[in-house]
Design a protein around this motif. Structure first.
Motif, PDB file in Angstrom:
ATOM      1  N   LYS A   1      23.913  92.378  63.073  1.00 13.73           N
ATOM      2  CA  LYS A   1      23.735  93.822  63.225  1.00 13.73           C
ATOM      3  C   LYS A   1      24.991  94.528  63.750  1.00 13.73           C
ATOM      4  O   LYS A   1      25.360  95.591  63.229  1.00 13.73           O
ATOM      5  CB  LYS A   1      22.524  94.135  64.103  1.00 13.73           C
ATOM      6  CG  LYS A   1      22.505  93.485  65.481  1.00 13.73           C
ATOM      7  CD  LYS A   1      21.166  93.713  66.168  1.00 13.73           C
ATOM      8  CE  LYS A   1      21.166  93.203  67.599  1.00 13.73           C
ATOM      9  NZ  LYS A   1      21.317  91.727  67.669  1.00 13.73           N
ATOM     10  N   THR A   2      25.662  93.948  64.737  1.00 13.48           N
ATOM     11  CA  THR A   2      26.896  94.565  65.242  1.00 13.48           C
ATOM     12  C   THR A   2      28.009  94.447  64.206  1.00 13.48           C
ATOM     13  O   THR A   2      28.823  95.367  64.053  1.00 13.48           O
ATOM     14  CB  THR A   2      27.312  93.915  66.567  1.00 13.48           C
ATOM     15  OG1 THR A   2      26.343  94.245  67.568  1.00 13.48           O
ATOM     16  CG2 THR A   2      28.672  94.429  67.025  1.00 13.48           C
ATOM     17  N   THR A   3      28.057  93.344  63.485  1.00 13.32           N
ATOM     18  CA  THR A   3      29.046  93.200  62.409  1.00 13.32           C
ATOM     19  C   THR A   3      28.867  94.283  61.363  1.00 13.32           C
ATOM     20  O   THR A   3      29.848  94.893  60.899  1.00 13.32           O
ATOM     21  CB  THR A   3      28.917  91.814  61.763  1.00 13.32           C
ATOM     22  OG1 THR A   3      29.151  90.810  62.744  1.00 13.32           O
ATOM     23  CG2 THR A   3      29.917  91.647  60.625  1.00 13.32           C
ATOM     24  N   LEU A   4      27.631  94.576  60.987  1.00 12.25           N
ATOM     25  CA  LEU A   4      27.358  95.627  60.018  1.00 12.25           C
ATOM     26  C   LEU A   4      27.838  96.976  60.550  1.00 12.25           C
ATOM     27  O   LEU A   4      28.456  97.765  59.824  1.00 12.25           O
ATOM     28  CB  LEU A   4      25.858  95.679  59.706  1.00 12.25           C
ATOM     29  CG  LEU A   4      25.371  96.809  58.794  1.00 12.25           C
ATOM     30  CD1 LEU A   4      26.129  96.820  57.479  1.00 12.25           C
ATOM     31  CD2 LEU A   4      23.866  96.668  58.548  1.00 12.25           C
ATOM     32  N   LEU A   5      27.572  97.252  61.818  1.00 15.11           N
ATOM     33  CA  LEU A   5      28.025  98.509  62.416  1.00 15.11           C
ATOM     34  C   LEU A   5      29.551  98.616  62.371  1.00 15.11           C
ATOM     35  O   LEU A   5      30.102  99.685  62.064  1.00 15.11           O
ATOM     36  CB  LEU A   5      27.535  98.587  63.859  1.00 15.11           C
ATOM     37  CG  LEU A   5      27.660  99.966  64.522  1.00 15.11           C
ATOM     38  CD1 LEU A   5      26.534 100.868  64.035  1.00 15.11           C
ATOM     39  CD2 LEU A   5      27.613  99.841  66.041  1.00 15.11           C
ATOM     40  N   ARG A   6      30.231  97.539  62.653  1.00 16.56           N
ATOM     41  CA  ARG A   6      31.695  97.551  62.658  1.00 16.56           C
ATOM     42  C   ARG A   6      32.266  97.723  61.254  1.00 16.56           C
ATOM     43  O   ARG A   6      33.346  98.313  61.082  1.00 16.56           O
ATOM     44  CB  ARG A   6      32.220  96.269  63.311  1.00 16.56           C
ATOM     45  CG  ARG A   6      31.939  96.222  64.811  1.00 16.56           C
ATOM     46  CD  ARG A   6      32.402  94.923  65.453  1.00 16.56           C
ATOM     47  NE  ARG A   6      32.201  94.976  66.902  1.00 16.56           N
ATOM     48  CZ  ARG A   6      33.078  95.450  67.768  1.00 16.56           C
ATOM     49  NH1 ARG A   6      34.261  95.886  67.329  1.00 16.56           N
ATOM     50  NH2 ARG A   6      32.825  95.488  69.058  1.00 16.56           N
ATOM     51  N   LEU A   7      31.569  97.235  60.261  1.00 16.58           N
ATOM     52  CA  LEU A   7      32.002  97.470  58.879  1.00 16.58           C
ATOM     53  C   LEU A   7      31.859  98.943  58.508  1.00 16.58           C
ATOM     54  O   LEU A   7      32.719  99.507  57.827  1.00 16.58           O
ATOM     55  CB  LEU A   7      31.195  96.592  57.922  1.00 16.58           C
ATOM     56  CG  LEU A   7      31.532  95.099  57.931  1.00 16.58           C
ATOM     57  CD1 LEU A   7      30.485  94.317  57.155  1.00 16.58           C
ATOM     58  CD2 LEU A   7      32.909  94.849  57.341  1.00 16.58           C
ATOM     59  N   VAL A   8      30.775  99.565  58.943  1.00  9.05           N
ATOM     60  CA  VAL A   8      30.598 101.000  58.689  1.00  9.05           C
ATOM     61  C   VAL A   8      31.674 101.793  59.425  1.00  9.05           C
ATOM     62  O   VAL A   8      32.241 102.758  58.889  1.00  9.05           O
ATOM     63  CB  VAL A   8      29.195 101.459  59.123  1.00  9.05           C
ATOM     64  CG1 VAL A   8      29.078 102.983  59.040  1.00  9.05           C
ATOM     65  CG2 VAL A   8      28.126 100.803  58.249  1.00  9.05           C
ATOM     66  N   ALA A   9      32.000 101.382  60.657  1.00  6.86           N
ATOM     67  CA  ALA A   9      32.981 102.106  61.475  1.00  6.86           C
ATOM     68  C   ALA A   9      34.407 101.935  60.957  1.00  6.86           C
ATOM     69  O   ALA A   9      35.276 102.756  61.261  1.00  6.86           O
ATOM     70  CB  ALA A   9      32.897 101.634  62.915  1.00  6.86           C
ATOM     71  N   GLY A  10      34.670 100.867  60.211  1.00  4.40           N
ATOM     72  CA  GLY A  10      36.031 100.590  59.772  1.00  4.40           C
ATOM     73  C   GLY A  10      36.783  99.680  60.715  1.00  4.40           C
ATOM     74  O   GLY A  10      38.000  99.514  60.590  1.00  4.40           O
ATOM     75  N   LEU A  11      36.067  99.057  61.664  1.00  3.89           N
ATOM     76  CA  LEU A  11      36.697  98.108  62.578  1.00  3.89           C
ATOM     77  C   LEU A  11      36.849  96.733  61.942  1.00  3.89           C
ATOM     78  O   LEU A  11      37.574  95.888  62.453  1.00  3.89           O
ATOM     79  CB  LEU A  11      35.872  97.999  63.869  1.00  3.89           C
ATOM     80  CG  LEU A  11      35.742  99.297  64.665  1.00  3.89           C
ATOM     81  CD1 LEU A  11      34.754  99.118  65.816  1.00  3.89           C
ATOM     82  CD2 LEU A  11      37.094  99.760  65.186  1.00  3.89           C
ATOM     83  N   LEU A  12      36.140  96.510  60.844  1.00  4.37           N
ATOM     84  CA  LEU A  12      36.265  95.303  60.041  1.00  4.37           C
ATOM     85  C   LEU A  12      36.298  95.700  58.575  1.00  4.37           C
ATOM     86  O   LEU A  12      35.731  96.739  58.182  1.00  4.37           O
ATOM     87  CB  LEU A  12      35.075  94.356  60.269  1.00  4.37           C
ATOM     88  CG  LEU A  12      34.938  93.672  61.623  1.00  4.37           C
ATOM     89  CD1 LEU A  12      33.588  92.945  61.684  1.00  4.37           C
ATOM     90  CD2 LEU A  12      36.073  92.707  61.871  1.00  4.37           C
ATOM     91  N   ALA A  13      36.947  94.882  57.768  1.00  3.80           N
ATOM     92  CA  ALA A  13      36.959  95.090  56.322  1.00  3.80           C
ATOM     93  C   ALA A  13      36.012  94.101  55.660  1.00  3.80           C
ATOM     94  O   ALA A  13      36.005  92.917  56.015  1.00  3.80           O
ATOM     95  CB  ALA A  13      38.368  94.919  55.768  1.00  3.80           C
ATOM     96  N   PRO A  14      35.186  94.542  54.712  1.00  2.00           N
ATOM     97  CA  PRO A  14      34.243  93.619  54.069  1.00  2.00           C
ATOM     98  C   PRO A  14      34.936  92.652  53.128  1.00  2.00           C
ATOM     99  O   PRO A  14      35.998  92.949  52.579  1.00  2.00           O
ATOM    100  CB  PRO A  14      33.314  94.570  53.309  1.00  2.00           C
ATOM    101  CG  PRO A  14      34.163  95.770  53.010  1.00  2.00           C
ATOM    102  CD  PRO A  14      35.075  95.925  54.193  1.00  2.00           C
ATOM    103  N   THR A  15      34.316  91.502  52.948  1.00  2.00           N
ATOM    104  CA  THR A  15      34.777  90.557  51.939  1.00  2.00           C
ATOM    105  C   THR A  15      34.443  91.069  50.541  1.00  2.00           C
ATOM    106  O   THR A  15      35.208  90.876  49.593  1.00  2.00           O
ATOM    107  CB  THR A  15      34.118  89.180  52.168  1.00  2.00           C
ATOM    108  OG1 THR A  15      34.387  88.752  53.503  1.00  2.00           O
ATOM    109  CG2 THR A  15      34.649  88.159  51.186  1.00  2.00           C
ATOM    110  N   ALA A  16      33.290  91.724  50.429  1.00  2.00           N
ATOM    111  CA  ALA A  16      32.862  92.297  49.142  1.00  2.00           C
ATOM    112  C   ALA A  16      31.877  93.419  49.434  1.00  2.00           C
ATOM    113  O   ALA A  16      31.338  93.531  50.533  1.00  2.00           O
ATOM    114  CB  ALA A  16      32.217  91.226  48.256  1.00  2.00           C
TER     115      ALA A  16
END
Length: 363
Positions: free
Chosen positions: A51-66
């Motif tokens: 859940k926190t990983t998903l939030l960070r992907l939305v925020a732009g703190l992480l880049a998705p693999t796909a």
């Protein structure tokens, strides 16, 4: 051809087949979400579910693999696009508040505006308004260290809304507070989100927070969404035994077909059910009624009683069988541990699930 007079609403936040992989480990495994403007989505689940990983992907703190992230219809992340957090126009409230101890409350709140090079007079006016909104107008000159935990969280919220974003992300913002203060802050936070017309994504492992704040709740498991639904639908119609057990909606029992009825742990149940040899049965508190021992479908001994709001939550260890089983019910009458009671099963309030529907790991 019929055409609707209502325009299709562009989601404030949407993800499409969002994935994140570290080496051979899949952290997120294809997340599809669409959150309408002005709604609050709670991401609920045990530790490590993503859940926190998903939030960070939305925020732009992480880049998705796909996969893709969209905000207001614009692509923020995809195979060919990645916009950093400062270009996504979001506010964010962290679990640890992330306040700078060398700055005053006002300076902490003003920091996002300074990064945007907002003129001083405008910054001062916006900071004053944001602090008033969270009830800290008189504490602008104080150090964060001089504030309580609840007040520090309000500072973090003021900083998140000072730049007037219409989408705010919350990463377990109340988890460091005690239970009583969390309940107060949840009510205040919900009122603030509604009053400002914000769209919000709220990460929590506390189901009471999620069900109180959210218009939609996504229950996550192992990098996937086990169920996405409004709070009332989640409670009334859990999609699986996994979800029901995680939300603690009642007792889930593994059942086997036995003649015209069902059996579990050496106990027999005269119930209709699915056309299968085995199934899982959710018995909620609403599916049980206290009756006389002679007229009971089940009998047992009270093992625990807790007063909750307007009724008593009663735990009952069932008689007989080769394995212990405990069910829960709600009662207006106070019972005591050791009391013998009879229970009637209300069949139309039961919920059946396929066999082998295993449990989410609880925190």
């Amino acid at each position: 051809m019929f055409q609707s007079n209502h325009p299709v609403q562009t989601p404030a936040v949407a993800t499409r087949d969002l994935r994140l992989t570290y080496g051979d480990t899949q952290i997120l495994r294809g997340i599809d979400l669409a959150l309408n403007p002005g709604e609050t989505l709670a991401l609920l689940g045990p530790s490590g579910c993503g859940k926190t990983t998903l939030l960070r992907l939305v925020a732009g703190l992480l880049a998705p693999t796909a996969g893709e992230v969209h905000i207001d219809g614009q692509v923020m992340a995809s195979d060919s696009v990645f916009l950093p957090p400062e270009r996504r126009g979001l506010g964010m409230v962290f679990q640890d508040y992330a306040l700078w101890p060398h700055m005053s409350v006002a300076e902490n709140v003003a920091f996002p505006l300074e990064m945007r090079k907002i003129p001083r007079a405008d910054r001062t006016a916006r900071v004053t308004e944001a602090l008033e909104r969270v009830g800290l107008g008189a504490m602008a000159d104080r150090s964060p260290a001089a504030l309580s935990g609840g007040q520090q969280q309000r500072v973090a919220i003021a900083r998140a809304i000072v730049a007037e974003p219409h989408i705010v992300l919350f990463d377990e913002p109340l988890s460091n507070l005690d239970r009583e203060l969390r309940e107060v802050m949840v009510a205040e936070l919900g009122a603030l989100i509604r009053g400002l017309g914000l769209t919000a994504i709220y990460v929590t492992h506390d189901q009471s927070e999620a069900l109180t704040l959210a218009d939609q709740v996504a229950v996550m498991e192992a990098g996937m969404i086990a169920q996405l639904a409004p709070p009332d639908q989640l409670i009334e119609s859990p999609a699986s035994a996994k979800v029901a057990e995680f939300l603690r909606l009642g007792t889930v029992i593994d059942m086997q077909r036995s003649g015209v009825g069902w059996a579990s742990g050496g106990r027999r149940f005269a119930l209709a059910g699915p056309d299968s040899a085995a199934a899982r049965l959710l018995i909620t508190a609403r599916a049980l009624r206290v009756v006389g021992l002679d007229a009971a479908d089940l009998t047992g001994t009270v093992t625990g009683v807790q007063y909750r709001d307007t009724a008593y939550a009663v735990a009952v260890a069932l008689d007989g069988g080769t394995a212990p089983q405990t069910v829960s019910l709600s009662s207006n009458i106070r019972m005591r541990p050791g009391d013998r009671i009879g229970l009637e099963i209300i069949s139309d309030r039961l919920r059946w699930f396929p066999a082998g529907d295993s449990s989410l790991t609880l925190v």
